[in-house]
Write an enzyme that holds these catalytic residues in place. Structure first.
Site, PDB file in Angstrom:
ATOM      1  N   GLY A  11      -9.998  74.952  53.144  1.00 16.88           N
ATOM      2  CA  GLY A  11      -9.630  74.149  51.970  1.00 16.88           C
ATOM      3  C   GLY A  11      -8.168  73.738  52.038  1.00 16.88           C
ATOM      4  O   GLY A  11      -7.311  74.541  52.406  1.00 16.88           O
ATOM      5  N   SER A  22       8.038  70.638  58.484  1.00 10.32           N
ATOM      6  CA  SER A  22       9.022  71.592  58.983  1.00 10.32           C
ATOM      7  C   SER A  22       8.744  71.952  60.447  1.00 10.32           C
ATOM      8  O   SER A  22       9.663  72.036  61.268  1.00 10.32           O
ATOM      9  CB  SER A  22       8.979  72.830  58.082  1.00 10.32           C
ATOM     10  N   ARG A  25       9.677  68.886  62.725  1.00 15.02           N
ATOM     11  CA  ARG A  25      11.125  68.649  62.852  1.00 15.02           C
ATOM     12  C   ARG A  25      11.805  69.796  63.615  1.00 15.02           C
ATOM     13  O   ARG A  25      12.718  69.563  64.406  1.00 15.02           O
ATOM     14  CB  ARG A  25      11.749  68.466  61.461  1.00 15.02           C
ATOM     15  N   ARG A  72     -14.475  72.279  58.212  1.00 13.46           N
ATOM     16  CA  ARG A  72     -15.053  73.561  58.606  1.00 13.46           C
ATOM     17  C   ARG A  72     -15.929  73.245  59.823  1.00 13.46           C
ATOM     18  O   ARG A  72     -16.618  72.228  59.836  1.00 13.46           O
ATOM     19  CB  ARG A  72     -15.889  74.147  57.469  1.00 13.46           C
ATOM     20  N   GLY A 102      -6.494  79.752  55.385  1.00  9.66           N
ATOM     21  CA  GLY A 102      -6.776  81.047  54.776  1.00  9.66           C
ATOM     22  C   GLY A 102      -7.392  82.020  55.781  1.00  9.66           C
ATOM     23  O   GLY A 102      -7.266  81.835  57.003  1.00  9.66           O
ATOM     24  N   ASP A 103      -8.077  83.021  55.240  1.00 11.78           N
ATOM     25  CA  ASP A 103      -8.685  84.077  56.061  1.00 11.78           C
ATOM     26  C   ASP A 103      -9.531  83.579  57.240  1.00 11.78           C
ATOM     27  O   ASP A 103      -9.358  84.030  58.371  1.00 11.78           O
ATOM     28  CB  ASP A 103      -9.617  84.913  55.169  1.00 11.78           C
ATOM     29  N   THR A 125      -3.626  78.655  50.970  1.00 16.06           N
ATOM     30  CA  THR A 125      -4.837  78.540  50.151  1.00 16.06           C
ATOM     31  C   THR A 125      -4.446  78.654  48.689  1.00 16.06           C
ATOM     32  O   THR A 125      -3.572  79.463  48.349  1.00 16.06           O
ATOM     33  CB  THR A 125      -5.897  79.622  50.476  1.00 16.06           C
ATOM     34  N   ASP A 127      -6.162  79.969  46.532  1.00 12.64           N
ATOM     35  CA  ASP A 127      -6.787  81.174  45.951  1.00 12.64           C
ATOM     36  C   ASP A 127      -5.856  82.390  45.871  1.00 12.64           C
ATOM     37  O   ASP A 127      -6.101  83.293  45.092  1.00 12.64           O
ATOM     38  CB  ASP A 127      -8.020  81.576  46.779  1.00 12.64           C
ATOM     39  N   ASP A 129      -5.753  84.789  47.937  1.00 15.06           N
ATOM     40  CA  ASP A 129      -6.642  85.933  48.182  1.00 15.06           C
ATOM     41  C   ASP A 129      -6.358  86.625  49.518  1.00 15.06           C
ATOM     42  O   ASP A 129      -7.235  87.259  50.088  1.00 15.06           O
ATOM     43  CB  ASP A 129      -8.113  85.474  48.133  1.00 15.06           C
ATOM     44  N   ARG A 154      -5.699  73.356  24.616  1.00 15.69           N
ATOM     45  CA  ARG A 154      -5.293  74.122  23.425  1.00 15.69           C
ATOM     46  C   ARG A 154      -5.132  73.177  22.225  1.00 15.69           C
ATOM     47  O   ARG A 154      -5.558  73.482  21.116  1.00 15.69           O
ATOM     48  CB  ARG A 154      -3.968  74.838  23.696  1.00 15.69           C
ATOM     49  N   ARG A 162     -12.434  75.074  17.773  1.00 15.31           N
ATOM     50  CA  ARG A 162     -13.461  75.428  18.762  1.00 15.31           C
ATOM     51  C   ARG A 162     -12.968  76.508  19.717  1.00 15.31           C
ATOM     52  O   ARG A 162     -11.768  76.764  19.816  1.00 15.31           O
ATOM     53  CB  ARG A 162     -13.792  74.212  19.636  1.00 15.31           C
ATOM     54  N   MET A 169     -11.046  77.858  39.972  1.00 16.65           N
ATOM     55  CA  MET A 169     -11.424  78.256  41.336  1.00 16.65           C
ATOM     56  C   MET A 169     -10.831  79.609  41.721  1.00 16.65           C
ATOM     57  O   MET A 169     -10.170  80.256  40.902  1.00 16.65           O
ATOM     58  CB  MET A 169     -10.966  77.195  42.333  1.00 16.65           C
ATOM     59  N   ARG A 171     -12.672  81.653  44.409  1.00 16.51           N
ATOM     60  CA  ARG A 171     -13.719  82.470  45.066  1.00 16.51           C
ATOM     61  C   ARG A 171     -13.793  83.832  44.403  1.00 16.51           C
ATOM     62  O   ARG A 171     -13.909  83.908  43.194  1.00 16.51           O
ATOM     63  CB  ARG A 171     -13.440  82.609  46.567  1.00 16.51           C
ATOM     64  N   GLY A 185      -0.920  81.289  27.772  1.00 11.48           N
ATOM     65  CA  GLY A 185      -1.216  82.042  26.544  1.00 11.48           C
ATOM     66  C   GLY A 185      -2.686  82.072  26.175  1.00 11.48           C
ATOM     67  O   GLY A 185      -3.039  82.072  24.992  1.00 11.48           O
ATOM     68  N   ALA A 186      -3.563  82.116  27.179  1.00 14.23           N
ATOM     69  CA  ALA A 186      -5.010  82.147  26.891  1.00 14.23           C
ATOM     70  C   ALA A 186      -5.387  83.457  26.191  1.00 14.23           C
ATOM     71  O   ALA A 186      -4.773  84.493  26.432  1.00 14.23           O
ATOM     72  CB  ALA A 186      -5.790  82.003  28.195  1.00 14.23           C
TER      73      ALA A 186
HETATM   74  O1  F6P Z   1     -10.665  78.335  49.041  1.00 17.56           O
HETATM   75  C1  F6P Z   1     -10.255  77.292  48.244  1.00 17.56           C
HETATM   76  C2  F6P Z   1     -11.363  76.807  47.360  1.00 17.56           C
HETATM   77  O2  F6P Z   1     -10.852  75.730  46.598  1.00 17.56           O
HETATM   78  C3  F6P Z   1     -12.014  77.860  46.471  1.00 17.56           C
HETATM   79  O3  F6P Z   1     -11.243  78.171  45.341  1.00 17.56           O
HETATM   80  C4  F6P Z   1     -13.329  77.189  46.140  1.00 17.56           C
HETATM   81  O4  F6P Z   1     -14.320  78.128  45.801  1.00 17.56           O
HETATM   82  C5  F6P Z   1     -13.658  76.505  47.441  1.00 17.56           C
HETATM   83  O5  F6P Z   1     -12.439  76.310  48.139  1.00 17.56           O
HETATM   84  C6  F6P Z   1     -14.347  75.159  47.289  1.00 17.56           C
HETATM   85  O6  F6P Z   1     -14.652  74.701  48.573  1.00 17.56           O
HETATM   86  P1  F6P Z   1     -15.104  73.204  48.910  1.00 17.56           P
HETATM   87  O7  F6P Z   1     -13.882  72.349  48.868  1.00 17.56           O
HETATM   88  O8  F6P Z   1     -15.691  73.301  50.251  1.00 17.56           O
HETATM   89  O9  F6P Z   1     -16.063  72.807  47.836  1.00 17.56           O
END
Ligand code: F6P
Length: 319
Positions: A11, A22, A25, A72, A102-103, A125, A127, A129, A154, A162, A169, A171, A185-186
């Protein structure tokens, strides 16, 4: 080290372009040829590669996304795919690659390292994560985007009296929900790392109503479940009209924050410096405000730790 390749994978994340700029250069400054690999590992195995120069990265530091494109690749995951990648790198004379992602992207870099390719990983990423680094490039920009959306919601939540659920997002990681929930402030922040009962949310809505509070903002991390399912439950228990906003991919775009631009710039430069020094298979991290490095193999095995202390604060200040 004569030629370095750059690849963005998985992503996209705001700040990737600052890192690409960076790297390009710093390479040119040090007399190193630099090649852009388009569309991640898929582009690599298909030789979708071009030489970059100073102008290739002009006017991109402020842009979200990645100018190299990302993808991917199932083919790269196979042994044949990886061998093919090594062959292509040799054909283009690329001595080392810097992988931004990412990972999953880091696992690809590690696989190439095992086949003898010099690699460096930069954590990108939204996320956040990746447990081995305090923050990943793109995270704080996404938090900014979500916080700004919640603040807008808000206004209308209060006007109509409401409840609003905002699905974000991340994951299996609740960091986007936690950091944006706290900064906007949720009232309720629901993350996969902390189990909850629906009554925790509905009791809060009801006690808020009794105090004359009109709005109720619920930030729901996608790893917990779907907002539309929760909407019906909340309405049934409280009788309060509840609206759903699924923020989706808007969280991945936009101008990177200054922090993400700085992190991208620092890490990009450091990654080149490390390859020049003959280091390989390392992942860059930011820890306690310092750029550090650890082996990629170790980086991908470190589990993410949830910020329990911030979560506790969120509970206390959202009563
Ligand atoms: O890993 C980044 C991310 O945006 C996640 O937060 C989300 O679940 C996923 O990628 C969405 O992936 P895609 O862009 O393939 O729909």
């Amino acid at each position: 080290m004569k030629t370095i390749g750059i690849l963005t994978s998985g992503g996209d994340a705001p700040g990737m372009n600052a890192a690409i700029r960076s790297i390009v250069r710093t390479c040119i400054y040090n007399g190193i040829r630099v090649m852009g690999i388009r569309f991640g590992y898929d582009g690599l195995i298909h030789g979708n590669i071009y030489e970059m120069n100073v102008s290739s990265v002009a006017d991109i530091i402020q842009r979200g996304g990645t100018i190299l494109g990302t993808a991917r690749s199932d083919e790269f995951m196979t042994d044949r795919g990886k061998q093919k990648a090594v062959g292509i790198l040799e054909d283009f004379g690329i001595d080392g690659i810097i992988v931004l992602g990412g990972d999953g992207s880091f696992r690809g870099a590690e696989a190439l390292a095992e086949l003898g390719v010099n690699t460096m990983g930069i954590p990108c990423t939204i996320d956040n994560d990746m447990g081995y680094t305090d923050y990943t490039i793109g995270f704080f920009t996404a938090v900014e985007t979500v916080s700004s959306a919640i603040s807008k919601l808000r206004d209308t939540s209060s006007s109509h009296g409401r409840a609003n659920i905002i699905e974000v997002m991340g994951r299996e990681c609740g960091d986007i929900a936690l950091y944006s929930g706290v900064s906007s402030g949720a009232e309720s922040i629901l993350v996969p790392e902390v189990p909850f009962r629906i009554e925790d949310v509905t009791n809060k809505i009801e006690s808020g109503r009794k105090r004359g509070k009109l709005h109720h903002l619920i930030v729901l991390a996608e790893g917990v479940g779907r907002a539309h399912e929760m909407q019906g439950q909340i309405e049934k228990i409280t009788g309060v009209e509840t609206k759903v906003t699924v923020l989706g991919h808007v969280q991945r775009g936009g101008h990177p924050s200054s922090y993400d631009r700085l992190l991208g710039t620092e890490m990009g430069s450091k990654a080149v410096e490390l390859l020049i020094q003959g280091k390989t298979s390392m992942a860059l991290a930011t820890r306690n405000n310092q750029i550090e490095i650890i082996p990629i193999k170790e980086a991908v095995s470190i589990k993410n730790t949830f910020n329990q202390s911030l979560y506790r604060i969120a509970q206390e200040v959202s009563i």
